[in-house]
Motif scaffolding. Structure first.
Motif, PDB file in Angstrom:
ATOM      1  N   LEU A 128       0.851  -1.185   0.000  1.00  0.00           N
ATOM      2  CA  LEU A 128       0.000   0.000   0.000  1.00  0.00           C
ATOM      3  C   LEU A 128       0.889   1.239   0.000  1.00  0.00           C
ATOM      4  N   GLU A 129       0.334   2.347  -0.417  1.00  0.00           N
ATOM      5  CA  GLU A 129       1.085   3.602  -0.399  1.00  0.00           C
ATOM      6  C   GLU A 129       0.228   4.691   0.221  1.00  0.00           C
ATOM      7  N   ASP A 130       0.847   5.527   1.056  1.00  0.00           N
ATOM      8  CA  ASP A 130       0.183   6.737   1.526  1.00  0.00           C
ATOM      9  C   ASP A 130       1.167   7.901   1.391  1.00  0.00           C
ATOM     10  N   GLU A 131       0.857   9.024   2.008  1.00  0.00           N
ATOM     11  CA  GLU A 131       1.708  10.195   1.856  1.00  0.00           C
ATOM     12  C   GLU A 131       3.100  10.006   2.443  1.00  0.00           C
ATOM     13  N   HIS A 132       3.270   8.989   3.306  1.00  0.00           N
ATOM     14  CA  HIS A 132       4.566   8.751   3.936  1.00  0.00           C
ATOM     15  C   HIS A 132       5.382   7.658   3.245  1.00  0.00           C
TER      16      HIS A 132
END
Length: 391
Positions: A128-132
């Motif tokens: 998964l990817e988020d802003e961090h």
């Protein structure tokens, strides 16, 4: 097994669940309606809390070959979770069939359902990817020691050995990824966990236990197998089952964990208590009193376990109880004075006694009262017919 998720503007939020046991009965009572209701509530939590991923750490079903109705309930629950906005990462437990649960995994992944069911792929994360940056989610299917050690190619035996090798492979993959936060799903009995009466033992004795240190270095470990929600360490938790499956769980506060990440890893874990479709209760007393006692009115809609204390075992007690308590499911008899606890050992009970005396004493021991005149006559006729009556 690799899946990518588009970048989000918010940090990743996970929902940790396990041990759905869809298809399980409770002392013969069908629980599918209650299971469907509580799983529907999970979809509401996903929508309200904006959950990105639902983790299911094993025992989706209660048996390796679930009924068609159980499969229907599971499929509807998974569809509702996805419709509510979450992807799902799911691993098989010791009650599931990994092969059946993992069927069509390639197709399911396209719809946001990630079935982590193979030993060969346990070190391949869902990404998964988020802003961090990235979060790697590794699903370890339940590892039956002997088949698993052969599949893993190791000589050592036991749960500790196979789970240690699984974690070695996961950590090796994780080390090759830069600045990646990590989650592991595992179905195991970790030292320090408290069991209840409804879990099926996964080995004989205590060799099934594994140390929590096996999971060191992982940001969050979503455990399954034990049915009570438990915190072994801030990052190491059991969510427990969404419903109570034994009267030993009557005091459990069934719940799930909401997990938030930040740039450094685990930021916060919050508990969300689940609704109880039907409460569990126990009561004790003489049958005649239980049937009329107004103080027991609150128990009428509960799944009920009853212990009768009548000196003589009542006839047709469960039918009579169900007339007032329709959800009574378990009945025990413990007469006041402990009459049944004083039964002699077999050799002493039959010593120097005729067959007819032994039969009469058996009835006395079983129900706390000797046979009446009619029953004695029937016993005598049976003994005479068999040629074993008193001479």
């Amino acid at each position: 097994m690799l899946s990518l998720r588009p970048l989000t503007v918010m940090p990743v939020r996970l929902l940790h669940t396990s041990d759905w046991h869809i298809g399980r009965t409770f002392h013969g009572a069908d629980l599918l309606a209650e299971q469907q209701a509580v799983l529907e509530h999970l979809a509401e939590v996903v929508a309200d809390e904006r959950v990105d991923v639902v983790l299911v750490a094993g025992d989706v079903y209660d048996r390796a070959v679930p009924s068609a109705e159980a499969v229907r309930v599971a499929a509807q629950a998974l569809a509702r979770l996805h419709e509510a906005g979450a992807q799902i990462v799911l691993t098989p437990g010791n009650h599931d069939s990994a092969a059946r649960l993992g069927a069509f995994a390639e197709f399911a992944r396209a719809g946001g359902l990630h079935l982590c069911s193979t030993i060969a792929g346990l070190h391949e994360p869902v990404l998964l990817e988020d802003e961090h940056g990235p979060v790697a989610l590794y699903g370890i299917p339940y590892l039956e020691p002997d088949p698993a050690r052969n599949a893993l190619g190791i000589e050592a035996k036991g749960h500790v050995a196979v789970l240690s090798e699984a974690m070695r492979r996961i950590k090796e993959d994780l080390q090759a990824r830069e600045n990646t936060r990590s989650v592991v799903l595992a179905h195991a009995f970790v030292i320090g966990g408290e069991c209840s009466d409804s879990e099926r033992p996964i080995s004989v004795g205590t060799v099934e236990h594994v140390p929590g240190a096996i999971f060191d270095g992982i940001d969050y470990v979503a455990l399954g197998h034990l049915h009570g929600p438990q915190v072994l360490a801030e990052h190491l938790r059991y969510s427990g089952s969404p419903l109570a499956y034994s009267f030993s769980e009557a005091r459990h506060r069934k719940s799930v964990w909401l997990i938030d990440f930040n740039a450094d890893g685990l930021r916060e874990v919050r508990r969300h208590e689940l609704p109880v479709p039907r409460k569990l209760a126990t009561t004790t007393g003489e049958l005649a009193d239980l049937l009329v006692n107004p103080e027991l009115e609150d128990l009428v809609e509960c799944y009920l376990s009853v212990t009768l204390t009548d000196r003589v075992r009542p006839i047709d007690a469960m039918r009579k109880l169900k007339e007032r308590f329709p959800h009574a499911v378990h009945l025990d008899w413990q007469p006041e004075g402990g009459g049944i606890g004083s039964v002699l050992k077999y050799a002493e009970a039959v010593k120097n006694r005729t067959d007819e005396e032994i039969a009469r004493n058996f009835l006395d021991d079983c129900r706390g009262a000797p046979p009446n005149e009619r029953e004695q006559g029937l016993l005598r006729m049976a003994m005479d017919a068999s040629g074993r009556g008193e001479s």
